[in-house]
Motif scaffolding. Structure first.
Motif, short mmCIF file in Angstrom:
data_model
loop_
_atom_site.label_atom_id
_atom_site.label_comp_id
_atom_site.label_asym_id
_atom_site.label_seq_id
_atom_site.Cartn_x
_atom_site.Cartn_y
_atom_site.Cartn_z
N GLU A 1 4.77 9.72 -12.52
CA GLU A 1 5.88 8.80 -11.83
C GLU A 1 4.95 7.91 -11.22
O GLU A 1 3.80 8.14 -10.65
CB GLU A 1 6.50 9.58 -10.69
CG GLU A 1 7.62 8.56 -9.85
CD GLU A 1 8.47 9.44 -9.01
OE1 GLU A 1 8.52 8.64 -8.02
OE2 GLU A 1 8.57 10.82 -9.15
N GLN A 2 5.37 6.58 -11.44
CA GLN A 2 4.34 5.56 -10.75
C GLN A 2 4.44 5.52 -9.30
O GLN A 2 5.24 5.46 -8.75
CB GLN A 2 5.29 3.95 -11.47
CG GLN A 2 4.18 2.85 -11.07
CD GLN A 2 4.70 1.44 -11.68
OE1 GLN A 2 6.25 1.52 -11.65
NE2 GLN A 2 3.99 0.62 -11.75
N TYR A 3 3.21 5.27 -8.90
CA TYR A 3 2.81 5.20 -7.41
C TYR A 3 3.05 6.30 -6.60
O TYR A 3 2.68 6.63 -5.65
CB TYR A 3 3.79 4.02 -6.66
CG TYR A 3 3.54 2.77 -7.51
CD1 TYR A 3 2.58 2.29 -7.73
CD2 TYR A 3 4.93 1.98 -7.36
CE1 TYR A 3 2.63 0.71 -8.08
CE2 TYR A 3 4.83 0.54 -8.11
CZ TYR A 3 3.41 0.27 -8.38
OH TYR A 3 3.64 -1.02 -8.97
N LEU A 4 3.38 7.53 -7.36
CA LEU A 4 3.27 8.88 -6.85
C LEU A 4 2.07 9.49 -7.18
O LEU A 4 1.89 9.90 -8.56
CB LEU A 4 4.61 9.49 -7.13
CG LEU A 4 4.85 11.07 -6.51
CD1 LEU A 4 4.90 10.78 -5.03
CD2 LEU A 4 5.62 11.64 -7.20
N THR A 5 1.30 10.33 -6.38
CA THR A 5 0.30 11.00 -6.54
C THR A 5 0.17 12.21 -5.27
O THR A 5 0.86 12.08 -4.39
CB THR A 5 -1.40 10.48 -6.54
OG1 THR A 5 -1.48 9.97 -5.14
CG2 THR A 5 -1.34 9.40 -7.42
N GLN B 1 10.90 7.38 -2.23
CA GLN B 1 10.05 8.07 -3.44
C GLN B 1 9.51 9.42 -2.77
O GLN B 1 9.55 10.49 -3.32
CB GLN B 1 8.98 7.32 -3.96
CG GLN B 1 8.01 7.81 -4.99
CD GLN B 1 6.91 6.75 -5.36
OE1 GLN B 1 6.42 6.13 -4.65
NE2 GLN B 1 6.80 6.56 -7.00
N ASP C 1 -2.50 -3.72 -7.65
CA ASP C 1 -1.65 -2.83 -8.00
C ASP C 1 -1.48 -1.83 -6.88
O ASP C 1 -2.67 -1.31 -6.45
CB ASP C 1 -2.07 -1.95 -9.20
CG ASP C 1 -1.27 -0.94 -9.61
OD1 ASP C 1 0.01 -0.65 -8.87
OD2 ASP C 1 -1.56 -0.14 -10.56
N ARG D 1 1.00 10.58 -1.82
CA ARG D 1 1.08 9.08 -1.75
C ARG D 1 2.12 8.77 -2.48
O ARG D 1 2.51 9.01 -3.55
CB ARG D 1 -0.43 8.71 -2.15
CG ARG D 1 -1.63 8.99 -1.27
CD ARG D 1 -2.88 8.75 -1.81
NE ARG D 1 -3.88 9.54 -1.03
CZ ARG D 1 -4.37 9.00 0.12
NH1 ARG D 1 -3.93 8.03 0.53
NH2 ARG D 1 -5.29 9.72 0.59
N LEU E 1 5.12 5.05 -2.53
CA LEU E 1 5.14 3.76 -2.07
C LEU E 1 6.19 3.26 -1.23
O LEU E 1 6.15 2.54 -0.26
CB LEU E 1 5.49 2.60 -3.57
CG LEU E 1 5.53 1.15 -3.38
CD1 LEU E 1 4.26 0.64 -2.65
CD2 LEU E 1 5.93 0.47 -4.54
N ARG F 1 0.82 -1.11 0.16
CA ARG F 1 0.02 0.17 -0.23
C ARG F 1 0.87 1.15 -0.05
O ARG F 1 2.05 1.15 0.68
CB ARG F 1 -0.85 -0.09 0.99
CG ARG F 1 -2.04 -0.98 1.21
CD ARG F 1 -2.86 -0.67 2.35
NE ARG F 1 -3.87 0.53 2.00
CZ ARG F 1 -5.00 0.76 2.20
NH1 ARG F 1 -5.76 -0.20 3.12
NH2 ARG F 1 -5.69 1.85 1.91
N ARG F 2 0.33 2.20 -0.54
CA ARG F 2 1.08 3.55 -0.62
C ARG F 2 1.03 4.22 0.72
O ARG F 2 -0.01 4.19 1.46
CB ARG F 2 0.65 4.43 -1.59
CG ARG F 2 0.98 3.90 -3.12
CD ARG F 2 0.53 4.98 -4.29
NE ARG F 2 -0.96 5.02 -4.19
CZ ARG F 2 -1.42 6.00 -4.89
NH1 ARG F 2 -0.60 7.06 -5.46
NH2 ARG F 2 -2.70 6.33 -4.73
N GLY G 1 -0.68 1.23 -6.52
CA GLY G 1 -1.22 2.32 -7.04
C GLY G 1 -2.61 2.43 -7.00
O GLY G 1 -3.03 3.72 -6.89
#
Length: 427
Positions: free
Chosen positions: A258-262, A309, A370, A303, A305, A211-212, A372
Protein backbone atom coordinates in the motif's frame (compact mmCIF):
# COMPACT_ATOMS: atom_id res chain seq x y z
CA UNK A 1 42.02 31.46 -25.88
CA UNK A 2 39.75 28.62 -24.72
CA UNK A 3 40.47 29.48 -21.10
CA UNK A 4 39.61 33.13 -21.70
CA UNK A 5 36.34 32.18 -23.39
CA UNK A 6 35.46 29.85 -20.49
CA UNK A 7 36.23 32.55 -17.92
CA UNK A 8 34.13 35.03 -19.89
CA UNK A 9 31.24 32.57 -20.05
CA UNK A 10 31.39 31.99 -16.30
CA UNK A 11 31.40 35.72 -15.60
CA UNK A 12 28.38 36.21 -17.85
CA UNK A 13 26.54 33.38 -16.11
CA UNK A 14 27.30 34.89 -12.70
CA UNK A 15 26.16 38.32 -13.84
CA UNK A 16 22.88 36.84 -15.12
CA UNK A 17 22.33 35.10 -11.79
CA UNK A 18 23.13 38.22 -9.77
CA UNK A 19 20.59 40.24 -11.75
CA UNK A 20 17.84 38.04 -10.28
CA UNK A 21 18.81 39.15 -6.77
CA UNK A 22 18.42 42.64 -5.38
CA UNK A 23 21.45 44.49 -4.08
CA UNK A 24 20.33 43.71 -0.52
CA UNK A 25 19.94 40.03 -1.35
CA UNK A 26 23.42 39.88 -2.88
CA UNK A 27 24.87 41.34 0.33
CA UNK A 28 22.90 38.76 2.30
CA UNK A 29 24.42 35.91 0.29
CA UNK A 30 27.91 37.37 0.72
CA UNK A 31 27.40 37.38 4.49
CA UNK A 32 26.46 33.71 4.45
CA UNK A 33 29.65 32.82 2.59
CA UNK A 34 31.91 35.00 4.74
CA UNK A 35 30.54 33.41 7.91
CA UNK A 36 30.80 29.77 6.80
CA UNK A 37 33.98 28.95 8.79
CA UNK A 38 32.20 30.02 12.02
CA UNK A 39 29.09 28.16 10.89
CA UNK A 40 31.02 24.92 10.55
CA UNK A 41 32.65 25.45 13.95
CA UNK A 42 29.20 25.77 15.51
CA UNK A 43 28.12 22.57 13.80
CA UNK A 44 31.19 20.75 15.09
CA UNK A 45 30.57 22.03 18.62
CA UNK A 46 27.03 20.71 18.87
CA UNK A 47 27.71 17.43 17.05
CA UNK A 48 30.43 16.68 19.63
CA UNK A 49 27.83 16.75 22.42
CA UNK A 50 25.86 13.53 22.77
CA UNK A 51 22.19 14.46 22.81
CA UNK A 52 20.33 11.19 22.46
CA UNK A 53 16.73 11.83 23.48
CA UNK A 54 17.08 10.06 26.83
CA UNK A 55 20.31 11.92 27.65
CA UNK A 56 18.51 14.82 29.28
CA UNK A 57 21.71 16.58 30.31
CA UNK A 58 23.18 16.33 26.81
CA UNK A 59 20.03 17.68 25.15
CA UNK A 60 20.02 20.61 27.55
CA UNK A 61 23.72 21.24 26.84
CA UNK A 62 23.09 21.47 23.10
CA UNK A 63 20.13 23.72 23.83
CA UNK A 64 22.34 26.02 25.88
CA UNK A 65 24.77 26.42 22.97
CA UNK A 66 21.98 27.41 20.61
CA UNK A 67 20.34 29.61 23.24
CA UNK A 68 23.48 31.76 23.43
CA UNK A 69 23.47 32.13 19.65
CA UNK A 70 19.84 33.27 19.65
CA UNK A 71 20.48 35.65 22.53
CA UNK A 72 23.28 37.27 20.52
CA UNK A 73 20.81 37.84 17.68
CA UNK A 74 18.43 39.72 19.94
CA UNK A 75 15.87 36.92 20.31
CA UNK A 76 14.06 36.42 23.59
CA UNK A 77 14.83 32.86 24.66
CA UNK A 78 13.32 30.49 27.20
CA UNK A 79 13.35 26.83 28.12
CA UNK A 80 10.01 25.01 28.19
CA UNK A 81 10.39 22.26 30.78
CA UNK A 82 8.51 18.96 30.70
CA UNK A 83 7.22 17.06 33.77
CA UNK A 84 9.96 15.07 35.49
CA UNK A 85 7.94 11.88 35.02
CA UNK A 86 8.26 12.28 31.24
CA UNK A 87 12.07 11.95 31.43
CA UNK A 88 12.59 14.44 28.61
CA UNK A 89 14.78 17.55 28.53
CA UNK A 90 12.17 20.04 27.32
CA UNK A 91 12.31 22.54 24.46
CA UNK A 92 14.20 25.70 23.50
CA UNK A 93 12.09 28.63 22.25
CA UNK A 94 13.52 31.83 20.72
CA UNK A 95 11.21 34.68 19.71
CA UNK A 96 11.78 37.85 17.69
CA UNK A 97 8.82 40.19 17.44
CA UNK A 98 8.18 42.37 14.41
CA UNK A 99 5.36 43.78 12.33
CA UNK A 100 6.43 43.16 8.73
CA UNK A 101 5.76 40.21 6.47
CA UNK A 102 4.60 36.76 7.48
CA UNK A 103 4.81 35.53 11.06
CA UNK A 104 7.20 32.59 10.83
CA UNK A 105 7.42 29.46 12.96
CA UNK A 106 10.82 27.85 12.39
CA UNK A 107 11.26 24.26 13.57
CA UNK A 108 14.34 22.31 14.65
CA UNK A 109 15.16 19.66 17.26
CA UNK A 110 18.02 19.19 19.69
CA UNK A 111 17.97 15.42 20.20
CA UNK A 112 19.33 12.55 18.12
CA UNK A 113 18.69 8.80 17.97
CA UNK A 114 22.18 8.10 19.37
CA UNK A 115 21.86 7.33 23.08
CA UNK A 116 24.71 7.31 25.60
CA UNK A 117 25.15 3.54 25.47
CA UNK A 118 25.82 3.63 21.71
CA UNK A 119 29.29 4.12 20.19
CA UNK A 120 30.02 7.85 19.95
CA UNK A 121 31.19 9.48 16.72
CA UNK A 122 32.63 12.99 16.87
CA UNK A 123 32.49 15.52 14.04
CA UNK A 124 35.12 14.40 11.55
CA UNK A 125 35.90 15.69 8.07
CA UNK A 126 36.27 12.70 5.75
CA UNK A 127 37.34 14.86 2.80
CA UNK A 128 36.81 18.38 1.48
CA UNK A 129 33.12 17.73 0.80
CA UNK A 130 31.97 15.29 3.50
CA UNK A 131 31.92 15.18 7.30
CA UNK A 132 30.49 12.61 9.66
CA UNK A 133 29.20 12.71 13.24
CA UNK A 134 26.15 11.93 15.32
CA UNK A 135 23.19 14.02 14.20
CA UNK A 136 25.29 15.94 11.69
CA UNK A 137 22.40 16.05 9.22
CA UNK A 138 19.47 14.89 11.42
CA UNK A 139 19.20 17.41 12.59
CA UNK A 140 21.97 19.48 14.11
CA UNK A 141 22.94 20.47 10.59
CA UNK A 142 19.40 21.78 10.05
CA UNK A 143 19.51 23.70 13.33
CA UNK A 144 22.73 25.36 12.21
CA UNK A 145 21.19 26.21 8.82
CA UNK A 146 18.54 28.16 10.73
CA UNK A 147 21.04 30.04 12.85
CA UNK A 148 23.45 30.75 9.99
CA UNK A 149 20.59 32.19 7.90
CA UNK A 150 19.42 34.37 10.79
CA UNK A 151 22.98 35.53 11.49
CA UNK A 152 23.34 36.65 7.88
CA UNK A 153 20.06 38.54 8.11
CA UNK A 154 21.15 40.19 11.35
CA UNK A 155 24.52 41.19 9.86
CA UNK A 156 22.64 43.16 7.21
CA UNK A 157 20.09 44.73 9.55
CA UNK A 158 17.27 42.63 8.10
CA UNK A 159 15.86 41.10 11.29
CA UNK A 160 14.66 44.32 12.84
CA UNK A 161 11.02 44.09 11.74
CA UNK A 162 10.77 40.31 11.32
CA UNK A 163 8.38 38.19 13.37
CA UNK A 164 10.04 34.80 13.92
CA UNK A 165 9.59 32.08 16.52
CA UNK A 166 12.26 29.38 16.45
CA UNK A 167 11.21 26.24 18.30
CA UNK A 168 13.80 23.51 18.92
CA UNK A 169 12.18 20.47 20.54
CA UNK A 170 14.15 18.15 22.80
CA UNK A 171 12.39 14.88 22.04
CA UNK A 172 11.56 14.68 18.34
CA UNK A 173 13.22 11.31 17.92
CA UNK A 174 11.39 9.77 20.88
CA UNK A 175 8.51 12.01 21.84
CA UNK A 176 7.43 12.24 25.44
CA UNK A 177 4.04 10.74 26.18
CA UNK A 178 1.00 12.86 26.91
CA UNK A 179 -0.52 15.97 25.33
CA UNK A 180 1.74 18.31 27.31
CA UNK A 181 4.74 17.13 25.25
CA UNK A 182 3.59 19.29 22.30
CA UNK A 183 0.98 21.59 23.86
CA UNK A 184 3.22 24.67 24.00
CA UNK A 185 4.65 23.88 20.57
CA UNK A 186 1.18 23.81 19.01
CA UNK A 187 -0.03 26.88 20.89
CA UNK A 188 2.87 29.01 19.62
CA UNK A 189 2.54 27.67 16.08
CA UNK A 190 -1.09 28.80 16.00
CA UNK A 191 0.13 32.39 16.42
CA UNK A 192 2.16 32.15 13.19
CA UNK A 193 1.20 32.06 9.53
CA UNK A 194 3.94 29.91 8.00
CA UNK A 195 5.99 27.01 9.39
CA UNK A 196 9.42 26.21 7.96
CA UNK A 197 10.95 22.96 9.21
CA UNK A 198 14.62 22.17 8.78
CA UNK A 199 14.77 18.39 8.94
CA UNK A 200 17.55 17.00 6.75
CA UNK A 201 17.28 17.74 3.03
CA UNK A 202 17.04 14.77 0.69
CA UNK A 203 18.93 16.99 -1.76
CA UNK A 204 18.88 20.68 -2.66
CA UNK A 205 16.29 20.14 -5.38
CA UNK A 206 13.66 18.50 -3.15
CA UNK A 207 11.47 19.81 -0.32
CA UNK A 208 8.59 18.26 1.61
CA UNK A 209 5.04 19.55 1.24
CA UNK A 210 3.74 16.38 2.92
CA UNK A 211 5.05 13.98 5.54
CA UNK A 212 3.79 10.71 6.84
CA UNK A 213 2.50 10.39 10.38
CA UNK A 214 3.98 8.04 12.95
CA UNK A 215 2.54 5.81 15.65
CA UNK A 216 3.68 2.69 17.51
CA UNK A 217 2.37 -0.77 18.22
CA UNK A 218 3.17 -3.53 20.67
CA UNK A 219 2.34 -7.13 19.86
CA UNK A 220 2.33 -9.93 22.41
CA UNK A 221 1.75 -13.61 21.77
CA UNK A 222 1.17 -16.43 24.23
CA UNK A 223 1.53 -20.20 23.97
CA UNK A 224 1.83 -23.27 26.15
CA UNK A 225 5.20 -23.92 27.77
CA UNK A 226 6.21 -27.52 27.20
CA UNK A 227 9.08 -29.73 26.07
CA UNK A 228 10.20 -28.90 22.55
CA UNK A 229 9.54 -32.45 21.37
CA UNK A 230 5.79 -31.87 21.76
CA UNK A 231 5.63 -28.86 19.42
CA UNK A 232 2.69 -29.00 16.94
CA UNK A 233 0.81 -31.68 18.92
CA UNK A 234 -2.87 -30.84 19.58
CA UNK A 235 -2.45 -30.64 23.34
CA UNK A 236 0.37 -28.10 23.03
CA UNK A 237 0.02 -26.23 19.76
CA UNK A 238 2.55 -24.00 18.04
CA UNK A 239 3.99 -21.82 20.80
CA UNK A 240 4.32 -18.06 21.05
CA UNK A 241 7.22 -17.64 18.62
CA UNK A 242 5.52 -19.41 15.70
CA UNK A 243 2.44 -17.30 16.38
CA UNK A 244 4.39 -14.05 16.33
CA UNK A 245 6.11 -15.16 13.11
CA UNK A 246 2.73 -15.90 11.52
CA UNK A 247 1.38 -12.49 12.44
CA UNK A 248 4.40 -10.53 11.21
CA UNK A 249 4.48 -12.41 7.93
CA UNK A 250 0.75 -11.85 7.46
CA UNK A 251 1.26 -8.11 8.06
CA UNK A 252 3.91 -8.17 5.31
CA UNK A 253 1.83 -10.16 2.85
CA UNK A 254 -1.36 -8.18 3.39
CA UNK A 255 -0.30 -4.56 3.79
CA UNK A 256 3.22 -4.06 2.45
CA UNK A 257 2.21 -2.91 -1.06
CA UNK A 258 0.00 0.00 0.00
CA UNK A 259 1.38 3.39 -1.03
CA UNK A 260 2.70 5.56 1.84
CA UNK A 261 2.03 2.83 4.43
CA UNK A 262 4.91 1.16 6.27
CA UNK A 263 5.08 -0.87 9.46
CA UNK A 264 8.38 -1.95 10.94
CA UNK A 265 8.97 -4.48 13.75
CA UNK A 266 11.98 -2.83 15.33
CA UNK A 267 12.41 -5.15 18.32
CA UNK A 268 11.39 -8.77 18.94
CA UNK A 269 11.96 -11.07 21.92
CA UNK A 270 10.60 -14.50 22.76
CA UNK A 271 11.28 -17.29 25.22
CA UNK A 272 10.42 -18.67 28.64
CA UNK A 273 10.59 -15.22 30.28
CA UNK A 274 10.29 -11.97 28.38
CA UNK A 275 10.58 -8.36 29.51
CA UNK A 276 10.31 -5.30 27.27
CA UNK A 277 11.25 -1.96 28.84
CA UNK A 278 9.52 0.70 26.72
CA UNK A 279 11.30 3.57 28.49
CA UNK A 280 14.76 2.25 27.64
CA UNK A 281 13.69 0.56 24.38
CA UNK A 282 15.30 -2.69 25.53
CA UNK A 283 14.16 -6.28 25.60
CA UNK A 284 15.40 -9.03 27.90
CA UNK A 285 14.66 -12.71 27.48
CA UNK A 286 15.38 -16.05 29.16
CA UNK A 287 14.85 -19.21 27.10
CA UNK A 288 16.16 -22.61 26.06
CA UNK A 289 16.05 -24.38 22.74
CA UNK A 290 14.34 -27.40 24.30
CA UNK A 291 11.41 -25.43 25.72
CA UNK A 292 8.44 -24.19 23.70
CA UNK A 293 8.30 -20.44 24.27
CA UNK A 294 5.17 -19.39 26.17
CA UNK A 295 5.52 -15.71 25.31
CA UNK A 296 6.92 -13.34 22.69
CA UNK A 297 6.77 -9.58 22.21
CA UNK A 298 7.34 -7.19 19.31
CA UNK A 299 7.60 -3.39 19.33
CA UNK A 300 7.17 -1.57 16.04
CA UNK A 301 6.13 1.61 14.29
CA UNK A 302 3.44 2.47 11.74
CA UNK A 303 3.78 5.29 9.20
CA UNK A 304 0.93 6.72 7.12
CA UNK A 305 -0.07 9.81 5.13
CA UNK A 306 -3.61 10.34 6.47
CA UNK A 307 -5.55 9.41 9.60
CA UNK A 308 -7.92 7.34 7.46
CA UNK A 309 -5.02 5.28 6.16
CA UNK A 310 -3.77 4.70 9.69
CA UNK A 311 -7.15 3.54 10.99
CA UNK A 312 -7.68 1.20 8.04
CA UNK A 313 -4.27 -0.37 8.65
CA UNK A 314 -4.94 -0.82 12.35
CA UNK A 315 -8.24 -2.56 11.58
CA UNK A 316 -6.56 -5.04 9.24
CA UNK A 317 -3.72 -5.66 11.70
CA UNK A 318 -6.18 -6.39 14.51
CA UNK A 319 -7.98 -8.90 12.29
CA UNK A 320 -4.72 -10.72 11.56
CA UNK A 321 -3.82 -10.82 15.27
CA UNK A 322 -7.19 -12.41 16.01
CA UNK A 323 -6.60 -15.43 13.72
CA UNK A 324 -4.49 -17.54 16.05
CA UNK A 325 -2.57 -20.74 15.51
CA UNK A 326 -3.65 -23.72 17.62
CA UNK A 327 -2.74 -23.37 21.28
CA UNK A 328 -1.89 -19.67 21.05
CA UNK A 329 -3.44 -16.25 21.52
CA UNK A 330 -2.25 -12.75 20.74
CA UNK A 331 -2.97 -9.11 21.49
CA UNK A 332 -1.88 -5.82 19.92
CA UNK A 333 -1.91 -2.32 21.38
CA UNK A 334 -1.56 0.86 19.31
CA UNK A 335 -0.26 4.18 20.62
CA UNK A 336 -0.71 7.49 18.83
CA UNK A 337 2.36 9.50 17.85
CA UNK A 338 2.57 12.18 15.17
CA UNK A 339 -0.29 12.90 12.76
CA UNK A 340 0.26 12.95 9.03
CA UNK A 341 1.03 16.15 7.14
CA UNK A 342 -1.16 16.07 4.05
CA UNK A 343 -0.22 18.11 0.94
CA UNK A 344 -2.15 21.38 0.65
CA UNK A 345 -2.23 24.28 -1.83
CA UNK A 346 -0.62 26.52 0.81
CA UNK A 347 2.23 24.07 1.27
CA UNK A 348 2.71 23.93 -2.48
CA UNK A 349 2.92 27.72 -2.63
CA UNK A 350 5.79 27.57 -0.14
CA UNK A 351 7.49 24.99 -2.34
CA UNK A 352 7.09 27.50 -5.17
CA UNK A 353 8.85 30.12 -3.04
CA UNK A 354 11.72 27.69 -2.44
CA UNK A 355 11.85 26.96 -6.16
CA UNK A 356 12.01 30.66 -7.05
CA UNK A 357 14.71 31.35 -4.47
CA UNK A 358 16.76 28.42 -5.73
CA UNK A 359 16.47 29.50 -9.36
CA UNK A 360 17.34 33.09 -8.49
CA UNK A 361 20.46 31.84 -6.75
CA UNK A 362 21.40 29.80 -9.80
CA UNK A 363 20.94 26.48 -7.99
CA UNK A 364 18.26 25.06 -10.29
CA UNK A 365 14.65 24.02 -9.68
CA UNK A 366 13.06 22.70 -6.49
CA UNK A 367 10.17 20.23 -6.44
CA UNK A 368 7.96 18.62 -3.80
CA UNK A 369 9.28 15.18 -2.91
CA UNK A 370 7.52 11.87 -2.42
CA UNK A 371 5.87 11.75 1.04
CA UNK A 372 6.80 8.09 1.19
CA UNK A 373 10.47 9.03 1.32
CA UNK A 374 10.08 10.66 4.73
CA UNK A 375 8.80 9.56 8.12
CA UNK A 376 7.15 11.63 10.80
CA UNK A 377 8.34 15.02 12.02
CA UNK A 378 7.36 17.73 14.48
CA UNK A 379 5.94 19.86 11.67
CA UNK A 380 3.10 17.34 11.34
CA UNK A 381 1.77 18.41 14.76
CA UNK A 382 0.96 21.87 13.41
CA UNK A 383 0.24 21.17 9.73
CA UNK A 384 -3.51 21.49 10.23
CA UNK A 385 -3.14 25.05 11.52
CA UNK A 386 -0.85 26.81 9.03
CA UNK A 387 1.02 26.43 5.75
CA UNK A 388 4.13 24.26 6.16
CA UNK A 389 7.28 23.28 4.32
CA UNK A 390 9.90 20.78 5.49
CA UNK A 391 13.16 19.26 4.29
CA UNK A 392 14.97 22.61 4.32
CA UNK A 393 17.88 21.46 6.47
CA UNK A 394 21.29 19.93 5.91
CA UNK A 395 22.07 17.58 3.01
CA UNK A 396 23.71 14.25 3.69
CA UNK A 397 23.30 10.49 3.93
CA UNK A 398 22.79 7.77 6.52
CA UNK A 399 20.54 9.56 9.02
CA UNK A 400 19.82 7.46 12.14
CA UNK A 401 22.78 5.19 11.47
CA UNK A 402 26.46 4.99 12.30
CA UNK A 403 28.40 6.97 9.72
CA UNK A 404 25.76 9.65 9.18
CA UNK A 405 27.23 12.34 6.92
CA UNK A 406 26.75 15.91 5.73
CA UNK A 407 27.56 17.25 2.26
CA UNK A 408 29.71 20.30 2.96
CA UNK A 409 29.60 21.49 -0.65
CA UNK A 410 25.82 21.71 -0.66
CA UNK A 411 25.52 22.96 2.94
CA UNK A 412 26.31 26.66 2.20
CA UNK A 413 23.83 26.67 -0.68
CA UNK A 414 21.01 25.54 1.58
CA UNK A 415 21.93 28.22 4.12
CA UNK A 416 21.77 30.79 1.32
CA UNK A 417 18.39 29.51 0.17
CA UNK A 418 17.04 29.57 3.72
CA UNK A 419 18.26 33.12 4.29
CA UNK A 420 16.70 34.30 1.03
CA UNK A 421 13.37 32.58 1.77
CA UNK A 422 13.17 34.02 5.29
CA UNK A 423 14.09 37.46 3.98
CA UNK A 424 11.39 37.40 1.32
CA UNK A 425 8.74 36.03 3.66
CA UNK A 426 9.39 38.72 6.26
CA UNK A 427 9.25 41.76 3.96
Amino acid sequence: MKKLLLASALLCAYAAQAQKLSATERKLMASVQQHMPQTEKLLEQVVNINSGTLNVQGVREVGTVFQKEFDALGFKTEWVAMPASMQRAGHLVAQHKGKKGKRLFVIGHLDTVFELDMPFTKYTRLNDSTATGQGVNDMKGGDVVILAALQALQANGLLQDASITAYFTGDEERGGEGPEARADFIARAKQAQVALAFENAIDRHTVATARRGYSTWQLKTFGTAAHSSTIFKPAVGYGAIYEVARILNSFRETLSQEQYLTFNPGLIVGGSEVNYDQTKARGEVVGKTNIIAPTAAVAGDLRFLTEAQQEAARTRMRAIVGQNLAGTRAEIIFSDGLPGMAPTPGNQQLAGLADQASRDLGFGPVVAGDPGARGGGDVSCVAQYLDCLDGLGAPGKGAHAAGETINLKEFPKLVERAALMIYRLTR
